[in-house]
Every structure is written in structure tokens, then in C-alpha cells.
Design a protein around this motif. Structure first.
Motif, mmCIF file in Angstrom:
data_model
loop_
_atom_site.group_PDB
_atom_site.id
_atom_site.type_symbol
_atom_site.label_atom_id
_atom_site.label_comp_id
_atom_site.label_asym_id
_atom_site.label_seq_id
_atom_site.Cartn_x
_atom_site.Cartn_y
_atom_site.Cartn_z
ATOM 1 N N SER A 77 40.187 32.304 41.713
ATOM 2 C CA SER A 77 41.056 32.896 42.161
ATOM 3 C C SER A 77 41.200 33.312 43.709
ATOM 4 C CB SER A 77 40.673 34.523 41.425
ATOM 5 O OG SER A 77 42.098 35.448 41.687
ATOM 6 N N ARG A 80 42.914 29.881 45.360
ATOM 7 C CA ARG A 80 44.168 30.383 45.060
ATOM 8 C C ARG A 80 44.795 30.879 45.933
ATOM 9 N NH1 ARG A 80 48.813 29.390 41.704
ATOM 10 N NH2 ARG A 80 49.803 30.756 40.963
ATOM 11 N N ARG A 81 44.431 32.291 45.712
ATOM 12 C CA ARG A 81 45.194 33.334 47.069
ATOM 13 C C ARG A 81 45.084 32.777 48.138
ATOM 14 N NH1 ARG A 81 43.914 39.067 45.385
ATOM 15 N NH2 ARG A 81 43.912 39.539 43.147
ATOM 16 N N ARG A 83 44.486 29.766 49.865
ATOM 17 C CA ARG A 83 45.524 28.714 49.353
ATOM 18 C C ARG A 83 46.938 28.386 50.547
ATOM 19 N NH1 ARG A 83 40.829 23.874 47.468
ATOM 20 N NH2 ARG A 83 39.327 24.875 49.370
ATOM 21 N N LEU A 84 47.415 29.139 48.536
ATOM 22 C CA LEU A 84 48.970 29.508 48.732
ATOM 23 C C LEU A 84 49.573 30.450 50.177
ATOM 24 C CD1 LEU A 84 49.160 30.954 44.816
ATOM 25 C CD2 LEU A 84 50.001 28.767 46.135
ATOM 26 N N ASP A 120 54.144 31.207 44.648
ATOM 27 C CA ASP A 120 53.872 29.806 43.906
ATOM 28 C C ASP A 120 54.990 29.428 43.985
ATOM 29 O OD1 ASP A 120 52.161 27.601 43.258
ATOM 30 O OD2 ASP A 120 52.328 28.442 40.987
ATOM 31 N N HIS A 125 55.175 25.720 43.302
ATOM 32 C CA HIS A 125 54.467 24.935 42.952
ATOM 33 C C HIS A 125 53.386 24.285 43.724
ATOM 34 C CE1 HIS A 125 55.654 28.122 39.024
ATOM 35 N NE2 HIS A 125 56.309 27.607 39.110
ATOM 36 N N ILE A 135 45.046 23.257 45.160
ATOM 37 C CA ILE A 135 45.159 24.908 45.568
ATOM 38 C C ILE A 135 44.565 24.665 43.883
ATOM 39 C CG2 ILE A 135 47.476 26.358 44.468
ATOM 40 C CD1 ILE A 135 48.484 25.621 47.337
ATOM 41 N N PRO A 136 43.668 25.534 43.267
ATOM 42 C CA PRO A 136 43.642 25.764 41.707
ATOM 43 C C PRO A 136 44.849 26.166 40.894
ATOM 44 C CG PRO A 136 41.975 26.731 43.324
ATOM 45 C CD PRO A 136 43.474 26.721 43.936
ATOM 46 N N VAL A 142 40.958 22.818 38.828
ATOM 47 C CA VAL A 142 41.771 22.820 40.194
ATOM 48 C C VAL A 142 40.918 21.071 40.050
ATOM 49 C CG1 VAL A 142 39.572 22.941 40.363
ATOM 50 C CG2 VAL A 142 41.188 22.907 42.484
#
Length: 224
Positions: A77, A80-81, A83-84, A120, A125, A135-136, A142
Motif C-alpha cells: 500500500s 503504491r502511494r 509510486r503514484l 490513479d 491507471h 505500481i501495485p 504487482v
């Protein structure tokens, strides 16, 4: 348990433990965690004890910590945060790819899950960040890869899969040479000092220290 239900320190440790092995590295020891976060081994031990009590890691004496399923979910999680946010800063706010890591390290803790999901969707996306790191998804899935380091590559045709963002100066030098994710290149020759590649219609001699930050995939596999 969700990412927002543990401390920022816990979030950072879980992310670091997971990220260390993403690209084939060894598990992080307590000493390496202390070096990573600029703290003492005693402080690391206290954090790891707390994570063990929360059932986010499994501790075995004299061995690196291992993430539990819950710990891995929180780590992904946070990845993901991170990399986004990096992708948003580059694509929407004009940041250079060498500038975004430290910004994302700060913002990832403040962003809500709703904001991350909105980013996202706004970005369409994306599947990878500006450095090529996958990006998970919201479910924690992933992509995994078995890359070849440019510093160790045999002669042949490749596509740049990922460039490590550990050193902003390395990113700047590689960008000048055109070594960016999805770039096609041909490895012509490798020596202890440099790697000679054909890229962008010309030739570049990449220092071995820089080439060690570049991950490749065979061009044939990328076309499959």
C-alpha cells in the motif's frame, strides 16, 4: 489493519523490508535498516519488536525480519502511494524524475487512500512510475520481473526496464545519455570501467557505476 492504522515509522520499515528484495536484493538486516534510517541498531530492534507484536513481521534471532501477509499488504500500500505520487509529480506538475523521490517520501504518509485512488484514475491507471518501478494495484498485486543489470549484460538488444532512483545524480547523468525506461538499446561491449551502448541513433559509454543502476529486459521478451 490498514496502512493508516500504524505509525509512519512502521510504514517506512515495512516498505523498506519489502522493497529490498523486489529486484533480487537480499533481505534487510537490522544493521542495514539502521543505516537506511540513520538510527541505532537498538532503536531498530525496538521497532521490529513492535512490528512483531502487531503481527506485521516475523522475527527470528540473528536473521532478517520477514513480512507477514498483513505486513506485506501495508508495505505494498505504501509502495503504491509512493509510486503514484512520483508519477503525478512528473506527469502533472513538471518535476524531473530525479526530484520526486524525497517529495514522495513525505507526501505518501499524508495522502489518504481516496486521494491515491483519485490520482490513479486521473493518471489513467499507470502501471509503472517514472523510474520504471511497477505500481501495485489497489488489491496489492504487482508485476514481477527477472531483469538483467546493464553493468552485467552480454552483447545484444534490450529495452530499459527500470532505473534505480537511489541517487539523483545518477538519474541526471543517465537521462542525459537517453537511458530512460522503455528506451531501446544495444549493448556493444562491457569492461570493468564502462559499458558501450548504441542508443538513440548514437553511441554512449556508460560508467559501470551508472550502469549498475539500470535494469534491462531482453528485447525479444518485451515484444512477446
Amino acid at each position: 489493519m490498514r496502512a493508516g492504522e500504524v505509525s509512519e515509522v512502521s510504514q517506512d520499515y515495512l516498505k523498506a523490508i519489502w522493497s529490498a528484495q523486489e529486484w533480487g536484493g537480499d533481505p534487510m538486516t537490522a544493521t542495514e535498516l539502521a543505516n537506511r534510517f540513520g538510527t541505532t541498531k537498538a532503536n531498530v530492534t525496538e521497532v521490529l519488536k513492535r512490528l512483531d507484536e502487531l503481527e506485521l513481521i516475523t522475527r527470528v534471532p540473528y536473521r532478517p525480519p520477514v513480512l507477514t501477509a498483513h505486513g506485506k499488504a501495508i508495505a505494498l500500500s505504501m509502495v503504491r502511494r509512493h509510486r503514484l505520487i512520483e508519477t503525478f509529480l512528473v506527469e502533472s506538475l513538471g518535476y524531473g524524475w530525479e526530484e520526486v523521490h524525497d517529495e514522495a517520501e513525505i507526501l505518501e504518509h499524508a495522502a489518504s487512500d481516496r486521494l491515491i485512488d483519485r490520482i490513479d484514475a486521473f493518471l489513467g491507471h499507470p502501471t509503472s512510475d517514472p523510474h520504471g518501478d511497477p505500481i501495485p494495484g489497489p488489491d496489492g498485486r504487482v508485476d514481477s520481473h527477472t531483469p538483467t543489470l546493464l553493468a552485467e549484460a552480454a552483447a545484444g538488444h534490450y529495452e530499459v526496464l527500470r532505473v534505480s532512483d537511489a541517487d539523483p545524480q545518477v538519474l541526471g547523468k543517465l537521462a542525459e545519455a537517453g537511458v530512460l525506461p522503455e528506451a531501446a538499446l544495444e549493448v556493444i561491449d562491457c569492461s570493468d570501467e564502462h559499458v558501450t551502448v548504441a542508443i538513440g541513433g548514437g553511441q554512449e559509454m556508460i560508467e559501470t557505476a551508472l550502469a549498475a543502476a539500470v535494469y534491462l529486459r531482453d528485447s525479444a521478451s518485451s515484444e512477446a
